[in-house]
Design a protein around this motif. Structure first.
Motif, PDB file in Angstrom:
ATOM      1  N   MET A 323       0.835  -1.186   0.000  1.00 53.20           N
ATOM      2  CA  MET A 323       0.000   0.000   0.000  1.00 53.20           C
ATOM      3  C   MET A 323       0.879   1.249   0.000  1.00 53.20           C
ATOM      4  N   VAL A 324       0.673   2.093  -0.987  1.00 56.79           N
ATOM      5  CA  VAL A 324       1.447   3.336  -1.097  1.00 56.79           C
ATOM      6  C   VAL A 324       0.514   4.488  -1.406  1.00 56.79           C
ATOM      7  N   THR A 325       1.037   5.679  -1.230  1.00 58.55           N
ATOM      8  CA  THR A 325       0.354   6.884  -1.669  1.00 58.55           C
ATOM      9  C   THR A 325       0.913   7.294  -3.022  1.00 58.55           C
ATOM     10  N   MET A 326       0.064   7.727  -3.917  1.00 53.68           N
ATOM     11  CA  MET A 326       0.540   8.235  -5.198  1.00 53.68           C
ATOM     12  C   MET A 326       1.615   9.285  -4.947  1.00 53.68           C
ATOM     13  N   PRO A 327       2.778   9.186  -5.604  1.00 49.38           N
ATOM     14  CA  PRO A 327       3.866  10.133  -5.339  1.00 49.38           C
ATOM     15  C   PRO A 327       3.443  11.575  -5.578  1.00 49.38           C
ATOM     16  N   GLN A 329       4.112  15.917  -4.082  1.00 46.90           N
ATOM     17  CA  GLN A 329       4.869  16.898  -3.326  1.00 46.90           C
ATOM     18  C   GLN A 329       3.922  18.024  -2.933  1.00 46.90           C
ATOM     19  N   TYR A 330       4.216  18.672  -1.810  1.00 45.98           N
ATOM     20  CA  TYR A 330       3.376  19.793  -1.403  1.00 45.98           C
ATOM     21  C   TYR A 330       3.485  20.927  -2.417  1.00 45.98           C
ATOM     22  N   ASP A 331       2.369  21.575  -2.671  1.00 43.94           N
ATOM     23  CA  ASP A 331       2.327  22.697  -3.594  1.00 43.94           C
ATOM     24  C   ASP A 331       2.987  23.916  -2.935  1.00 43.94           C
ATOM     25  N   PRO A 332       4.053  24.451  -3.503  1.00 42.99           N
ATOM     26  CA  PRO A 332       4.714  25.617  -2.893  1.00 42.99           C
ATOM     27  C   PRO A 332       3.779  26.807  -2.733  1.00 42.99           C
ATOM     28  N   ALA A 333       2.775  26.886  -3.584  1.00 41.74           N
ATOM     29  CA  ALA A 333       1.860  28.024  -3.535  1.00 41.74           C
ATOM     30  C   ALA A 333       0.735  27.830  -2.524  1.00 41.74           C
ATOM     31  N   ASN A 334       0.533  26.580  -2.074  1.00 44.23           N
ATOM     32  CA  ASN A 334      -0.560  26.305  -1.145  1.00 44.23           C
ATOM     33  C   ASN A 334      -0.263  25.016  -0.395  1.00 44.23           C
ATOM     34  N   PRO A 335       0.124  25.105   0.874  1.00 40.23           N
ATOM     35  CA  PRO A 335       0.496  23.901   1.631  1.00 40.23           C
ATOM     36  C   PRO A 335      -0.653  22.926   1.854  1.00 40.23           C
ATOM     37  N   ASN A 336      -1.883  23.360   1.565  1.00 36.62           N
ATOM     38  CA  ASN A 336      -3.033  22.473   1.707  1.00 36.62           C
ATOM     39  C   ASN A 336      -3.324  21.684   0.438  1.00 36.62           C
ATOM     40  N   ARG A 337      -2.484  21.835  -0.571  1.00 38.84           N
ATOM     41  CA  ARG A 337      -2.643  21.106  -1.824  1.00 38.84           C
ATOM     42  C   ARG A 337      -1.349  20.365  -2.140  1.00 38.84           C
ATOM     43  N   VAL A 338      -1.462  19.317  -2.927  1.00 44.56           N
ATOM     44  CA  VAL A 338      -0.273  18.571  -3.351  1.00 44.56           C
ATOM     45  C   VAL A 338      -0.267  18.463  -4.876  1.00 44.56           C
ATOM     46  N   LEU A 339       0.932  18.284  -5.417  1.00 46.76           N
ATOM     47  CA  LEU A 339       1.135  18.166  -6.854  1.00 46.76           C
ATOM     48  C   LEU A 339       1.698  16.795  -7.176  1.00 46.76           C
ATOM     49  N   LEU A 340       1.308  16.238  -8.294  1.00 52.61           N
ATOM     50  CA  LEU A 340       1.822  14.954  -8.726  1.00 52.61           C
ATOM     51  C   LEU A 340       3.323  15.046  -8.976  1.00 52.61           C
ATOM     52  N   ALA A 341       4.087  14.131  -8.371  1.00 57.37           N
ATOM     53  CA  ALA A 341       5.518  14.008  -8.669  1.00 57.37           C
ATOM     54  C   ALA A 341       5.623  13.099  -9.889  1.00 57.37           C
ATOM     55  N   LYS A 342       5.597  13.708 -11.072  1.00 61.92           N
ATOM     56  CA  LYS A 342       5.350  12.967 -12.307  1.00 61.92           C
ATOM     57  C   LYS A 342       6.383  11.880 -12.589  1.00 61.92           C
ATOM     58  N   ALA A 343       7.661  12.186 -12.406  1.00 64.63           N
ATOM     59  CA  ALA A 343       8.689  11.186 -12.728  1.00 64.63           C
ATOM     60  C   ALA A 343       8.569   9.967 -11.816  1.00 64.63           C
ATOM     61  N   LYS A 344       8.357  10.212 -10.537  1.00 63.53           N
ATOM     62  CA  LYS A 344       8.222   9.095  -9.598  1.00 63.53           C
ATOM     63  C   LYS A 344       6.900   8.356  -9.803  1.00 63.53           C
ATOM     64  N   ALA A 345       5.849   9.113 -10.100  1.00 66.46           N
ATOM     65  CA  ALA A 345       4.564   8.466 -10.345  1.00 66.46           C
ATOM     66  C   ALA A 345       4.644   7.558 -11.565  1.00 66.46           C
ATOM     67  N   GLN A 346       5.423   7.950 -12.544  1.00 65.02           N
ATOM     68  CA  GLN A 346       5.542   7.125 -13.737  1.00 65.02           C
ATOM     69  C   GLN A 346       6.170   5.775 -13.426  1.00 65.02           C
ATOM     70  N   LEU A 347       7.040   5.737 -12.423  1.00 62.83           N
ATOM     71  CA  LEU A 347       7.606   4.464 -11.990  1.00 62.83           C
ATOM     72  C   LEU A 347       6.505   3.534 -11.471  1.00 62.83           C
ATOM     73  N   VAL A 348       5.526   4.126 -10.783  1.00 68.57           N
ATOM     74  CA  VAL A 348       4.410   3.334 -10.264  1.00 68.57           C
ATOM     75  C   VAL A 348       3.558   2.815 -11.411  1.00 68.57           C
ATOM     76  N   PRO A 359       8.283  -0.179  -7.168  1.00 67.96           N
ATOM     77  CA  PRO A 359       9.630  -0.016  -6.620  1.00 67.96           C
ATOM     78  C   PRO A 359       9.666   0.989  -5.477  1.00 67.96           C
ATOM     79  N   ALA A 360      10.524   0.725  -4.503  1.00 67.22           N
ATOM     80  CA  ALA A 360      10.647   1.637  -3.360  1.00 67.22           C
ATOM     81  C   ALA A 360      11.061   3.033  -3.798  1.00 67.22           C
ATOM     82  N   ALA A 361      11.850   3.116  -4.867  1.00 68.26           N
ATOM     83  CA  ALA A 361      12.320   4.416  -5.344  1.00 68.26           C
ATOM     84  C   ALA A 361      11.178   5.317  -5.786  1.00 68.26           C
ATOM     85  N   ALA A 362      10.032   4.727  -6.125  1.00 62.32           N
ATOM     86  CA  ALA A 362       8.914   5.509  -6.641  1.00 62.32           C
ATOM     87  C   ALA A 362       8.332   6.443  -5.590  1.00 62.32           C
ATOM     88  N   THR A 363       8.407   6.054  -4.341  1.00 65.57           N
ATOM     89  CA  THR A 363       7.791   6.868  -3.290  1.00 65.57           C
ATOM     90  C   THR A 363       8.809   7.464  -2.325  1.00 65.57           C
TER      91      THR A 363
END
Length: 377
Positions: A323-327, A329-348, A359-363
């Motif tokens: 069980m993992v969370t989709m990779p 990162q916190y949105d620099p413009a709004n700490p209450n939002r997150v942005l897809l970490a596209k390169a790592k998500a692509q590994l998933v 792979p562990a590297a994905a998250t």
């Protein structure tokens, strides 16, 4: 807890937008939502239906009549990722938060009938159906939503930088599936939506769920007050546990996901040991609640189909679920939002497409909450 061992049932807070989008068939009152450990409920519902389906006659038709379904294939047509026929399955498990009826009392929302997808998980069942990978999608992830047509036939143009749960509010189940497929490039073979009120009732029908808390949890917003130590949670307490975000950790939605992961594992393991075979009334009550608690895609919209589906899941215990969370990162413009970490998500996504372990590297190094170890295994 690191993101790589963190799942997410993305349970969320009170309401936001949009009327609930119905499935096909007869109309009912708006179904209660679910910002809870919906994977556990869906898994439980499917597993229990296997038991309930052993009945005949009236009981069979009663359970069959409980089910609601949505024709995802018809709604989306051919503009979808190619189905990969390698023995695996991908299921989008969704929890919608309807702000009406009994859900208003349970969830603290307004009685306006609106709905959001507060919890979303991609469940990948590997070839052989002995293990599963679960990728939870944070509801606050900012995504590009594709053009969607809602169940009333209204087409909504594509939108950029909107919260993930806005897809369901805009176009219902089909739009949520289309958005997930757009993000991942993976075709969803099935869809399961879990009901808020039904989750609470199911826990009560099961006789509660045993967990151990390592810290005191006190969150008036989710009506939860637990001392550190072992507990058998009833439905209301279980709902409070998987909803709480202010009572533990850093108060984030990602932290709440950690609690949900621990609860999901406890529930799945406990369901495997419930003595329903020796108690016909308990068997029926659980099957009745479970079939009322889920909405499925039309391919799973009968007891027979759900039994076949559940037979493919019943050998998967919590120890065989990654069980993992989709990779993100916190949105620099709004700490209450997150942005897809596209390169790592692509590994998933690549791993799931190829039916390989995530792979562990994905998250590693991605955003995670701070509620590790509050609910012990």
């Amino acid at each position: 807890m690191s993101a790589e061992s963190t799942p997410e049932s993305g349970i969320a807070e009170p309401a936001e937008t949009g009327p609930r989008r119905g499935g096909r068939g007869r109309r009912r009152k708006p179904r209660s939502g679910s910002r809870k450990a919906l994977l556990a409920t869906a898994w439980t519902a499917a597993g229990v239906v296997v038991l309930g389906g052993t009945g005949a006659g009236y009981l069979y038709f009663k359970l069959n009549g409980n089910l609601q379904s949505v024709d995802i294939n018809q709604a989306l047509g051919n503009d979808r990722p190619t189905k990969i026929d390698n023995g695996s399955q991908n299921i989008l498990v969704l929890g919608s938060d309807t702000r009406s009826g009994k859900n208003k009392k349970l969830g603290g929302g307004t009685d306006d009938g609106s709905a959001r997808s507060d919890t979303a998980m991609i469940v990948h069942v590997y070839e052989g159906h002995k293990k599963a990978g679960v990728v939870s999608i944070p509801r606050d992830t900012l995504v590009d939503r594709p053009r969607c047509t809602d169940p009333q036939g209204t087409t909504h143009p594509a939108a950029s930088g909107v919260m993930f749960n806005e897809a369901y509010s805009t176009g219902g189940a089909a739009c949520a599936v289309k958005t997930v497929e757009s993000i991942t490039g993976i075709r969803m073979d099935h869809y399961l939506e879990v009901d808020f009120e039904g989750f609470q009732q199911l826990i009560d029908d099961l006789g509660g769920v045993r967990v151990t808390t390592t810290k005191r949890i006190d969150d008036p917003r989710s009506h939860l007050n637990l001392e550190a130590g072992p507990h058998t949670l009833d439905g209301r307490q279980a709902l409070g546990l998987v909803r709480t975000r202010h009572g533990v950790g850093d108060g984030s939605d990602l932290g709440r996901i950690q609690l949900q992961q621990a609860f999901i594992k406890a529930l799945i393991d406990q369901v495997k040991h419930v003595g329903v075979f020796t108690n016909p009334k308990k068997l029926y009550d659980i099957a009745d609640t479970a079939t009322k608690a889920v909405t499925t895609d039309s391919d799973l919209g009968s007891v027979d189909s759900l039994i076949d589906f559940a037979n493919g899941l019943k050998g998967i215990g919590s120890s065989h679920m990654k069980m993992v969370t989709m990779p993100v990162q916190y949105d620099p413009a709004n700490p209450n939002r997150v942005l897809l970490a596209k390169a790592k998500a692509q590994l998933v996504w690549t791993a799931l497409k190829n039916d390989k372990p995530i792979p562990a590297a994905a998250t590693k190094g991605t955003a995670a909450g701070d509620a590790e170890g509050v609910v012990a295994p």
